[in-house]
Write a protein that holds these residues in place. Sequence first.
Motif, PDB file in Angstrom:
ATOM      1  N   LEU A 254       0.866  -1.178   0.000  1.00  0.00           N
ATOM      2  CA  LEU A 254       0.000   0.000   0.000  1.00  0.00           C
ATOM      3  C   LEU A 254       0.905   1.230   0.000  1.00  0.00           C
ATOM      4  O   LEU A 254       1.503   1.586   1.018  1.00  0.00           O
ATOM      5  CB  LEU A 254      -0.913   0.001   1.234  1.00  0.00           C
ATOM      6  N   ALA A 255       1.015   1.874  -1.168  1.00  0.00           N
ATOM      7  CA  ALA A 255       1.969   2.983  -1.310  1.00  0.00           C
ATOM      8  C   ALA A 255       1.559   4.176  -0.456  1.00  0.00           C
ATOM      9  O   ALA A 255       2.409   4.826   0.156  1.00  0.00           O
ATOM     10  CB  ALA A 255       2.066   3.389  -2.775  1.00  0.00           C
ATOM     11  N   LEU A 256       0.257   4.449  -0.401  1.00  0.00           N
ATOM     12  CA  LEU A 256      -0.211   5.635   0.314  1.00  0.00           C
ATOM     13  C   LEU A 256       0.115   5.540   1.796  1.00  0.00           C
ATOM     14  O   LEU A 256       0.497   6.523   2.437  1.00  0.00           O
ATOM     15  CB  LEU A 256      -1.731   5.767   0.112  1.00  0.00           C
ATOM     16  N   GLU A 257      -0.048   4.358   2.364  1.00  0.00           N
ATOM     17  CA  GLU A 257       0.240   4.159   3.787  1.00  0.00           C
ATOM     18  C   GLU A 257       1.701   3.762   4.004  1.00  0.00           C
ATOM     19  O   GLU A 257       2.122   3.606   5.155  1.00  0.00           O
ATOM     20  CB  GLU A 257      -0.677   3.086   4.371  1.00  0.00           C
ATOM     21  N   ASN A 258       2.441   3.598   2.924  1.00  0.00           N
ATOM     22  CA  ASN A 258       3.823   3.126   2.986  1.00  0.00           C
ATOM     23  C   ASN A 258       3.942   1.868   3.846  1.00  0.00           C
ATOM     24  O   ASN A 258       4.718   1.808   4.802  1.00  0.00           O
ATOM     25  CB  ASN A 258       4.741   4.242   3.522  1.00  0.00           C
ATOM     26  N   GLU A 259       3.127   0.878   3.478  1.00  0.00           N
ATOM     27  CA  GLU A 259       3.034  -0.344   4.273  1.00  0.00           C
ATOM     28  C   GLU A 259       3.137  -1.545   3.349  1.00  0.00           C
ATOM     29  O   GLU A 259       2.636  -1.489   2.225  1.00  0.00           O
ATOM     30  CB  GLU A 259       1.625  -0.432   4.879  1.00  0.00           C
ATOM     31  N   GLU A 260       3.724  -2.615   3.861  1.00  0.00           N
ATOM     32  CA  GLU A 260       3.665  -3.871   3.122  1.00  0.00           C
ATOM     33  C   GLU A 260       2.898  -4.874   3.970  1.00  0.00           C
ATOM     34  O   GLU A 260       3.211  -5.064   5.142  1.00  0.00           O
ATOM     35  CB  GLU A 260       5.067  -4.376   2.794  1.00  0.00           C
ATOM     36  N   LEU A 261       1.878  -5.484   3.372  1.00  0.00           N
ATOM     37  CA  LEU A 261       1.038  -6.432   4.098  1.00  0.00           C
ATOM     38  C   LEU A 261       1.127  -7.795   3.428  1.00  0.00           C
ATOM     39  O   LEU A 261       1.281  -7.871   2.199  1.00  0.00           O
ATOM     40  CB  LEU A 261      -0.427  -5.975   4.067  1.00  0.00           C
ATOM     41  N   ASP A 262       0.983  -8.866   4.234  1.00  0.00           N
ATOM     42  CA  ASP A 262       0.824 -10.171   3.598  1.00  0.00           C
ATOM     43  C   ASP A 262      -0.678 -10.379   3.353  1.00  0.00           C
ATOM     44  O   ASP A 262      -1.492  -9.500   3.662  1.00  0.00           O
ATOM     45  CB  ASP A 262       1.464 -11.286   4.435  1.00  0.00           C
ATOM     46  N   SER A 263      -1.013 -11.550   2.818  1.00  0.00           N
ATOM     47  CA  SER A 263      -2.401 -11.807   2.445  1.00  0.00           C
ATOM     48  C   SER A 263      -3.329 -11.667   3.659  1.00  0.00           C
ATOM     49  O   SER A 263      -4.379 -11.015   3.584  1.00  0.00           O
ATOM     50  CB  SER A 263      -2.474 -13.215   1.850  1.00  0.00           C
ATOM     51  N   ASP A 264      -2.925 -12.246   4.804  1.00  0.00           N
ATOM     52  CA  ASP A 264      -3.751 -12.146   6.020  1.00  0.00           C
ATOM     53  C   ASP A 264      -3.902 -10.694   6.450  1.00  0.00           C
ATOM     54  O   ASP A 264      -4.971 -10.265   6.894  1.00  0.00           O
ATOM     55  CB  ASP A 264      -3.110 -12.929   7.181  1.00  0.00           C
ATOM     56  N   GLY A 265      -2.813  -9.938   6.326  1.00  0.00           N
ATOM     57  CA  GLY A 265      -2.828  -8.537   6.749  1.00  0.00           C
ATOM     58  C   GLY A 265      -3.797  -7.713   5.913  1.00  0.00           C
ATOM     59  O   GLY A 265      -4.562  -6.900   6.449  1.00  0.00           O
ATOM     60  N   LEU A 266      -3.796  -7.932   4.586  1.00  0.00           N
ATOM     61  CA  LEU A 266      -4.724  -7.180   3.730  1.00  0.00           C
ATOM     62  C   LEU A 266      -6.163  -7.611   4.022  1.00  0.00           C
ATOM     63  O   LEU A 266      -7.077  -6.788   4.114  1.00  0.00           O
ATOM     64  CB  LEU A 266      -4.384  -7.387   2.248  1.00  0.00           C
ATOM     65  N   CYS A 267      -6.325  -8.916   4.208  1.00  0.00           N
ATOM     66  CA  CYS A 267      -7.633  -9.464   4.552  1.00  0.00           C
ATOM     67  C   CYS A 267      -8.174  -8.785   5.819  1.00  0.00           C
ATOM     68  O   CYS A 267      -9.302  -8.295   5.848  1.00  0.00           O
ATOM     69  CB  CYS A 267      -7.450 -10.955   4.799  1.00  0.00           C
ATOM     70  N   GLU A 268      -7.336  -8.726   6.847  1.00  0.00           N
ATOM     71  CA  GLU A 268      -7.760  -8.101   8.116  1.00  0.00           C
ATOM     72  C   GLU A 268      -8.107  -6.633   7.921  1.00  0.00           C
ATOM     73  O   GLU A 268      -9.080  -6.129   8.480  1.00  0.00           O
ATOM     74  CB  GLU A 268      -6.651  -8.215   9.167  1.00  0.00           C
TER      75      GLU A 268
END
Length: 425
Positions: A254-268
Amino acid sequence: MTIQTVLARRIWDSRGRPTIEVEVLNADGTSGLGIAPAGASRGSREAVELRDGGERFGGRDVQQALAGIAREIAPALVGRDAADQAGIDAMLIALDGTPTKSRLGGNALIATSLAVLHAAAAQARLPLWRYLAQGRDVRLPLPQIQIFGGGAHAGRRVDIQDFMVIATGAESFSQALEMTAEVYRAAGELMQERGALAGVADEGGWWPSFRRNEEALDTLVAAIERAGYVPGEQVAIALDIAASEFGHGGRYRLALENEELDSDGLCERLVRWVERYPIVSIEDPLAEDDEAGLVAFTRAVGDRVQVVGDDYLVTSAPRVRSAAAAGACNCVLIKPNQAGTVTETRAALDAAKALGYATIVSARSGETEDVAIVHLATGWDAGQLKVGSFARSERMAKWNEGVRLQTRPAPPSGYAGRGALARRR
Ligand SMILES: C=C(OP(=O)(O)O)C(=O)O
Ligand SMILES: [Mg+2]
């Protein structure tokens, strides 16, 4: 009656890029016109289009597609009956001979296939939607309309591609448009007050000048309220995450939040949004290659929210069947040019319905004045229609066509309304 002449030409889409138009002329003087739309955030398994993408639009690809129509498709169509859609589409697929329609081009094939469909309806002296309904009762679709554009449609200014609304409280197609027009205008006013009004994105939604993805959601809720509606009751939110655009191999950036998430993280993250905001529909929540994530997300919220497969399902009946076997999604986005022929598009829609999935007929981000998809959504009784925003004439041509279908004599038998949304599988 037989097809007498097939014409193909290069025309221009709403992004000022070349696309293909095919005209089929019947011996009785009737005719049909088909135009290929074009996506910007495409699924990797879509029918391959032959289109010039570089600086020079007079290049090789569209010319090759036009030459293929003139040299191979037109001679094979002349003398056939336009009413034989299935036979003609099977012939087009065989003529191309590749699994991805890369030789003659998916864009050449869908423009031809749609032109044949229009020619058959014209020959039957019926509006296209009525020709497709074949005497069955069909309903005008529930509109899903973009308010902010994002992702690949707005220079990746925000990660999420479509922030849309669905006027769930509307009792007719035209009332849904009226309510959405008010929300669209209110959103524009809010942007202006914040000094954030910066034009529109590719599909006509407001340009997304937000610092966080959630700020877009907050603004959307505020716009619904400012328009005088109760969020979630009269007007609800629909999102197209288009996650394949910012995630591969289970990693999402997520470029806007400057975050990298795994599949579970995006799901959450998305489940949290579903809990916090009046969201009724989410498209491509995880990437096309993340089936486990799509299954997990559907399991988590599929009883409350419509989970739509676009890049993941690419309007393919076999893919819809395997998604159902896996338990992913509860709704299928139907884009004719992903499949490449009308018959395959219809097969994907039929497979979805047979499995209890909801369906949304959808435009592409590169569009033209063509309004065929409004007729497909209505005549096939798809239940829902997604066309982009409530501004820009290539979008309004389609919404306005729906108003015409509603108000001419002998209209469709009803309006699909909020009942068309998928809730549970
Ligand atoms: C309409 C869409 O975008 P595009 O046409 O750019 O693939 C979509 O992703 O649903
Ligand atoms: Mg999509």
